[in-house]
Write a protein that holds these residues in place. Structure first.
Motif, short mmCIF file in Angstrom:
data_model
loop_
_atom_site.label_atom_id
_atom_site.label_comp_id
_atom_site.label_asym_id
_atom_site.label_seq_id
_atom_site.Cartn_x
_atom_site.Cartn_y
_atom_site.Cartn_z
N GLY A 179 26.63 -9.41 69.95
CA GLY A 179 26.19 -8.49 70.80
C GLY A 179 25.57 -7.30 70.02
O GLY A 179 24.49 -6.77 70.56
N MET A 180 26.20 -6.71 68.97
CA MET A 180 25.72 -5.78 68.22
C MET A 180 24.31 -6.24 67.56
O MET A 180 23.55 -5.13 67.14
CB MET A 180 26.57 -5.55 67.05
CG MET A 180 27.81 -4.89 67.67
SD MET A 180 29.07 -4.51 66.20
CE MET A 180 28.13 -3.08 65.62
N LEU A 181 24.10 -7.25 67.04
CA LEU A 181 22.80 -8.07 66.56
C LEU A 181 21.79 -8.23 67.35
O LEU A 181 20.65 -8.68 66.85
CB LEU A 181 23.39 -8.91 65.41
CG LEU A 181 24.19 -8.15 64.34
CD1 LEU A 181 24.37 -9.27 63.12
CD2 LEU A 181 23.60 -7.02 63.62
N SER A 182 22.14 -8.48 68.74
CA SER A 182 20.96 -9.08 69.52
C SER A 182 19.90 -8.23 69.66
O SER A 182 20.05 -6.98 70.08
CB SER A 182 21.50 -9.54 70.91
OG SER A 182 22.56 -10.38 70.42
N GLY A 183 18.67 -8.62 69.60
CA GLY A 183 17.52 -7.60 69.99
C GLY A 183 17.30 -6.49 69.12
O GLY A 183 16.95 -5.56 69.63
N ARG A 184 17.68 -6.49 67.85
CA ARG A 184 17.60 -5.33 66.95
C ARG A 184 16.27 -5.48 66.40
O ARG A 184 16.23 -5.60 65.16
CB ARG A 184 18.64 -5.56 66.12
CG ARG A 184 20.09 -5.42 66.46
CD ARG A 184 20.44 -4.14 67.20
NE ARG A 184 20.00 -3.04 66.47
CZ ARG A 184 21.03 -2.43 65.70
NH1 ARG A 184 22.17 -2.76 65.78
NH2 ARG A 184 20.65 -1.19 65.27
N ALA A 203 28.94 -4.55 60.31
CA ALA A 203 28.53 -5.69 60.95
C ALA A 203 27.84 -6.74 60.16
O ALA A 203 28.29 -7.87 60.19
CB ALA A 203 27.82 -5.32 62.37
N MET A 204 26.89 -6.27 59.22
CA MET A 204 26.34 -7.43 58.49
C MET A 204 27.16 -7.70 57.46
O MET A 204 27.05 -9.09 56.82
CB MET A 204 25.01 -6.53 57.85
CG MET A 204 24.03 -6.30 58.88
SD MET A 204 23.15 -7.98 59.21
CE MET A 204 21.77 -7.30 60.27
N LEU A 205 28.21 -6.89 56.96
CA LEU A 205 29.21 -7.61 56.14
C LEU A 205 30.11 -8.68 56.72
O LEU A 205 30.18 -9.61 56.10
CB LEU A 205 30.35 -6.35 55.66
CG LEU A 205 31.61 -6.93 55.04
CD1 LEU A 205 31.18 -7.72 53.74
CD2 LEU A 205 32.57 -5.78 54.71
N LEU A 206 30.35 -8.79 58.17
CA LEU A 206 30.77 -9.70 58.79
C LEU A 206 29.86 -10.75 58.83
O LEU A 206 30.40 -12.03 58.52
CB LEU A 206 31.31 -9.33 60.12
CG LEU A 206 31.91 -10.24 61.16
CD1 LEU A 206 33.20 -11.26 60.37
CD2 LEU A 206 32.22 -9.89 62.43
#
Length: 261
Positions: free
Chosen positions: A120-125, A210-213
């Protein structure tokens, strides 16, 4: 090979491929399992940096400067459809599917909730910067000698999110360090070094936890898919237990605002 040579021509310090007698770079080696392909590269002088002791922060800063220097030269590389990009599918969705198969039943619910939140955090970025990425700058894959930093091991290179590339340093140091001030300081210092040479978009900085995950999911999926080559002893049950503990230890940080920039 073309990307590495383009970076070198733009002034980047990289271990270049060495041409063979026919003028190309690929060497075909007959093996019992079939033909294998090799490439000979120049030496990358020096050695890896370490991130402990009195010079740990200076080394983190040096690594950040070196990555920024490399990225400046990477502008010479053109996007190629031949390489699958570092995008949502490559670094989150497919790795999550692979890793989920190995997660203990009692941990699957929390793992699914975490990865769903990440999607959800990385969608459509569209606000995240894209460019050519080395692919594995995990606080290694650069040798330092004096003021020279030489990058090598481009086998994961692709076009994609630069924010994902930048989180590789944190992926490296958090595997050995817990969510504490010492580890935070290393990561912050890496970014200070990077930003001293090259600016970053606010979105690329804010998305770092989030990118670390995403980095940890991606590299874990690579390891698990390659146990037939890398060895199940190294990437078996003990590795999975360590990965699960890492998720537990870092859970509160991974989807929270960044404390590193």
């Amino acid at each position: 090979m073309e990307a590495i040579l383009a970076i070198a021509a733009a002034g980047g310090s990289v271990a270049r491929p060495v041409p063979v007698r026919d003028g190309g770079y690929l060497i075909a080696i007959p093996m019992p399992e079939g033909t294998r392909t090799a490439v000979l590269f120049e030496d990358a002088p020096g050695a890896d940096l370490h991130y402990y002791g009195s010079d740990r922060l200076e080394n983190a800063r040096r690594y950040g400067v070196a990555v920024a220097t490399l990225h400046l030269a990477c502008y010479a590389v053109r996007e190629s459809p031949a390489r699958k990009p570092f995008d949502l599918d490559t670094v989150v969705i497919q790795p999550s599917i692979e890793v989920a198969q190995h997660i203990r039943p009692e941990d699957r619910g929390s793992f699914a909730r975490m990865t769903d939140a990440l999607v959800g955090m990385l969608s459509g970025r569209d606000d995240l910067t894209s460019g050519f990425c080395h692919g594995d700058l995990n606080n290694a894959n650069m040798h330092f000698q004096g003021g020279l930093a030489t990058a090598f091991d481009f086998d994961c290179c692709a076009w994609g999110w630069r924010a994902f590339e930048l989180a590789a340093f944190a992926r490296g140091v958090t595997w050995y360090g817990g969510p504490d001030e010492a580890t935070d300081e290393l990561i912050r210092t890496f970014f200070h070094g990077y930003l001293s040479l090259r600016p970053l978009a606010a979105a690329d900085l804010a998305i770092q936890p989030a990118m670390l995950l995403a980095q940890r999911l991606w590299v874990t999926s690579l390891h698990l898919k390659a146990t037939d080559r890398l060895g199940s002893f190294r990437f078996g049950e003990t590795y999975l237990a360590r990965f699960t503990k890492w998720l537990h230890d870092w859970n509160e940080r991974l989807l929270a605002p960044s404390v590193w920039t």
